[in-house]
Enzyme design. Structure first.
Site, PDB file in Angstrom:
ATOM      1  N   ASP A   6      -8.176  -2.445   1.620  1.00 56.87           N
ATOM      2  CA  ASP A   6      -7.610  -3.689   2.157  1.00 56.87           C
ATOM      3  C   ASP A   6      -8.664  -4.787   2.032  1.00 56.87           C
ATOM      4  O   ASP A   6      -9.792  -4.640   2.506  1.00 56.87           O
ATOM      5  CB  ASP A   6      -7.235  -3.460   3.620  1.00 56.87           C
ATOM      6  N   ASP A  95      -2.652  -7.881  -0.941  1.00 58.57           N
ATOM      7  CA  ASP A  95      -4.079  -7.827  -0.632  1.00 58.57           C
ATOM      8  C   ASP A  95      -4.521  -6.427  -0.258  1.00 58.57           C
ATOM      9  O   ASP A  95      -5.551  -6.251   0.376  1.00 58.57           O
ATOM     10  CB  ASP A  95      -4.408  -8.805   0.502  1.00 58.57           C
ATOM     11  N   GLU A  96      -3.708  -5.428  -0.589  1.00 65.60           N
ATOM     12  CA  GLU A  96      -4.119  -4.060  -0.292  1.00 65.60           C
ATOM     13  C   GLU A  96      -3.546  -3.123  -1.328  1.00 65.60           C
ATOM     14  O   GLU A  96      -2.605  -3.485  -2.050  1.00 65.60           O
ATOM     15  CB  GLU A  96      -3.672  -3.643   1.116  1.00 65.60           C
TER      16      GLU A  96
END
Lengths: 397, 372
Positions: A6, A95-96
């Site tokens: 993450d 975003d992960e």
């Protein structure tokens, strides 16, 4: 073993990296609402999704940036590329990314060591810090990742799961949103341990089918596999206006433009969508979104636009200016053969026109062609080779 | 109101009129039968405001009168009654029914609420034998569109000339044009066409076939009326325009393919089990005296089959929606069918080879564009 990578306060961290003076200061990225804020801002009580006006009131010294989606995309892509070197199957989001480490033990050794190496490599290549969680399934990887952020590296095993999970508030459990949390709190279920004690049948009656999944998760179980998604679940294109918009030509011109962008993405992926949605946000804080499922899947701009316009017209009935409009397509499936029509060749003609337009845009950029309805936007929005520069609060595109 | 009627007759009347009761409605009165006792017999009517059905039987009526009672309940009760004489009467505002040793009371609704469809003077009438009517309905109703945004395609276009009657239905992907010859005296160029929903045509065909009565058809400017024996169905006409169907019938299709109908139908059924659930795509590979059928669907699998056929032209690859093909093949009755084809993107024509039916049909089907 599943590893979750993450990126810490993604957009804000990128901005702080690019402009060193911003380091150590509260940074907000977003248009209209907060898309991401730096940890400095979070410590002052700012939260994702908060309106910028409110954020300014709470934290007047915060630096507010509109952000640049493409830059972030580049950073994310290079991080995900590094992840793919570690694991054969990577499921990436904005975003992960979830990495399935199954079968790599002999290659990597202990997952923690692999995680440490990956973090180091990401820092060296991109300059960004990430938090990594490792667990036997996706959920525990996520919980492990939340243990310490930013720049964390943690594991959570099946054996540790009950002791770690039970005292935590139910909101921490993946899949428990505001609504579910409220329902559970009404029943005085505050911790994951208390949720665990509720019989699964009762949970199912209360929450419907997600109830069973939540029950499993409260025990630290999660059977979702990591899959490399070739086709996204949703394609959405949205933007806020520079000035609140009242002119229907401008609003619908924007809707047309967003529909074209969504349609082009569908065609590039070779898929078609069955459900079209429209959303808006007005200056008086009112907003709404609606979806409609079509008779057959489509990848045609005009069908997406006409459906979205109808939905928007049905929702936007008050005389208020709009901050933001959006178009989304869901229910996406691989494109199936097109049924020929006896009477109206319009849709087939449009398909061949779009094919031609896509080819032109591929070579000369999206802005090389602007549809008549979107002409209203010329001069009002900046353009680059990807078309009009959208100001998206979610910065996903 | 007071009359008696045998359970069997009452059940038949209720079943026939039951086709006119809407499944869902916002007007409570429409969930009712209108029962009318006249000196000559009993009449039972129902309507959903688009079609209205009225059917009657001769029986012993003691006191004439009218009553509106819940259709579903009445039908269910009558079905369970003993096979005996049913005594019906309206007394003190209640609908009372006695049969053998059972007795029922239903609370009626005000008769005045029951809508009557405006009757207009018929401008045209024609008679058709039951078999012909049934054939015309079977050959066309499957192709009617369910797209509510194109209401005219939701019905069958009926056209009458002095020598033939035509039924045409299309949903824009396929079309069926059936015709039967007969004598239909023309009166000074009255409009001889109407678009009628299948929910009116299908029951009429069933009643006619069951009783072997002729179908008497009357057209006015707003409605069509069909009489079969003692039953009358009135349907509102759907508003056009119906698309220019003649113009899409291909004239330059030269490639002829003849296949056994049953063999093709079962082959399609087999391979289509693996076709995708949206397009139902199936591929025809037409070779010299052979027809290969294949399906290949991502994430599901692939299937192949092949059939003997009569074909002597260039090889051809065409995609079709398997469901559409099955509908066509099921509607035809001949041993063999003739496909008249041109290209993978133009309409194909399917006809029966030596039909035994009283009506013949020309079926059009647009291909699916194969993606290679």
């Amino acid at each position: 073993m599943i590893m979750l990578v993450d990126i810490d306060a993604f957009f804000a961290q990128v901005e702080q990296l690019r402009y060193p003076p911003l380091r150590g200061r509260p940074v907000i990225v977003g248009a209209g609402v907060i898309a991401t804020s730096s940890y400095e801002a979070r410590r002052r009580g700012l939260k994702t999704g908060m309106r910028l006006s409110e954020a300014k009131r709470i934290c007047p010294e915060a630096v507010i940036l509109e952000g640049c989606a493409r830059t972030y995309r580049c950073f994310a892509e290079s991080i995900f590329a590094l992840c793919r070197e570690v694991a054969p199957s990577v499921e990436s989001y904005l975003d992960e990314a979830y990495l399935d480490l199954a079968g790599t033990e002999r290659f990597h050794g202990h997952p923690l060591a692999a995680g440490a190496r990956l973090k180091e490599q990401i820092r060296r290549v991109t300059g960004l810090t990430v938090s990594i969680g490792i667990g036997p399934n996706r959920m525990l990887a996520k919980m492990a990742c939340k243990k310490r952020r930013p720049d964390g590296l943690n594991t959570l095993t099946q054996e540790e799961a009950p002791d770690y999970l039970f005292p935590r508030p139910v909101q921490d459990l993946p899949g428990v949103g505001h609504q579910t949390a409220r329902k559970l709190l009404d029943l005085n279920i505050r911790t994951i341990g208390e949720l665990r004690a509720v019989p699964v049948d009762a949970l199912e009656r209360l929450l419907g089918s997600p109830g069973r999944a939540l029950h499993d998760r409260s025990l630290g179980l999660d059977s979702r596999v990591v899959t490399e998604r070739e086709v996204p679940r949703t394609i959405s294109r949205e933007t806020s206006f520079h000035q609140p918009a009242t002119d229907p030509d401008e609003i619908e011109g924007m809707l047309r433009y967003l529909s074209e962008r969504a349609g082009r993405t569908l065609r590039e992926l070779g898929v078609a969508a069955r459900t079209v949605g429209a959303s808006f946000h007005a200056t008086d804080d009112g907003g709404d979104s609606r979806v409609r499922t079509l008779r057959s899947p489509t990848d045609r701009d005009s069908e997406i636009f006409e459906t979205a316009r109808e939905l928007l017209r049905a929702m936007h009935t008050r005389r208020v200016a709009l901050h933001r409009v959006g178009v989304s397509v869901t229910n996406i499936a691989p494109h199936v053969a097109e049924q020929g029509l006896l009477f109206d060749e319009g849709p087939l003609r449009e398909s061949s026109l779009l094919k031609g337009m896509d080819a032109v845009r591929l070579q000369y950029g999206h802005s090389a062609l602007v549809s008549g309805q979107a002409l209203h936007l010329l001069g009002k929005l900046e353009q680059d080779e990807h078309g009009f520069v959208l100001r998206t609060p979610s910065l996903t595109k | 109101m007071k009359f008696s009627i045998h359970q069997k007759d009452l059940q038949r009347l209720l079943t026939v009129a039951g086709d006119g009761v809407p499944k869902k409605t916002t007007l409570p009165i429409l969930s009712n039968y209108l029962i009318e006792a006249r000196p000559a017999g009993v009449r039972i009517a129902a309507t959903d405001l688009e079609i209205s059905i009225s059917t009657s039987a001769e029986t012993a009526v003691e006191t004439p009168g009218q009553v509106a009672v819940n259709a579903k309940r009445l039908q269910e009760v009558v079905r369970e009654l003993a096979k005996d004489e049913v005594h019906v009467q309206v007394d003190a505002g209640k609908f009372k029914m006695k049969c053998a040793r059972s007795a029922f009371e239903l609370y009626p609704m005000p008769v005045d609420d029951f809508p009557t469809l405006a009757q207009e003077r018929a401008t045209f009438s024609a008679r058709l034998p039951a078999k012909t009517f049934q054939a015309l309905v079977d050959l066309t109703c499957y192709a009617v569109s369910t797209d509510e945004t194109r209401p005219a395609l939701g019905g069958v276009l009926i056209q009458i000339t002095d020598k033939e009657i035509r039924f045409i239905a299309t949903d824009g992907h396929r079309m069926s044009k059936a015709h039967a010859s007969g004598k239909f005296p023309v009166e000074k160029g009255e409009p001889r066409e109407a678009i009628i929903p299948p929910k009116a045509l299908i029951p009429v065909a069933a009643w006619a076939t069951e009783s072997d009565h002729e179908v008497e058809m009357e057209l006015s400017s707003a409605a069509a009326t069909f009489k079969v024996g003692a039953t009358t169905l009135t349907s509102r006409l759907l508003q056009g325009p119906f698309p220019p169907y003649e113009s899409v019938i291909p004239k330059d299709n030269k490639k002829q393919l003849i296949v056994g109908r049953e063999a093709l139908l079962s082959s399609i059924r087999r391979v289509a089990k693996l076709s995708d659930s949206v397009s139902h795509q199936i591929r025809f590979s037409v070779r010299k005296d052979r027809l290969h059928l294949s399906v290949s669907t991502a994430d599901i699998g692939a299937a192949k089959d092949d059939l003997e056929a009569a074909y002597g032209e260039d090889d051809l690859e065409i995609g079709y929606n398997a469901v559409y093909l099955q509908d066509i093949l099921k509607s035809l009755d001949s041993d063999k069918v003739l496909f008249t084809l041109n290209s993978p993107v133009s309409a194909g024509v399917v006809t029966a080879v030596e039909s035994k039916r009283d009506a013949t049909a020309l079926c059009l089907i647009m291909p699916l564009r194969l993606q290679d």
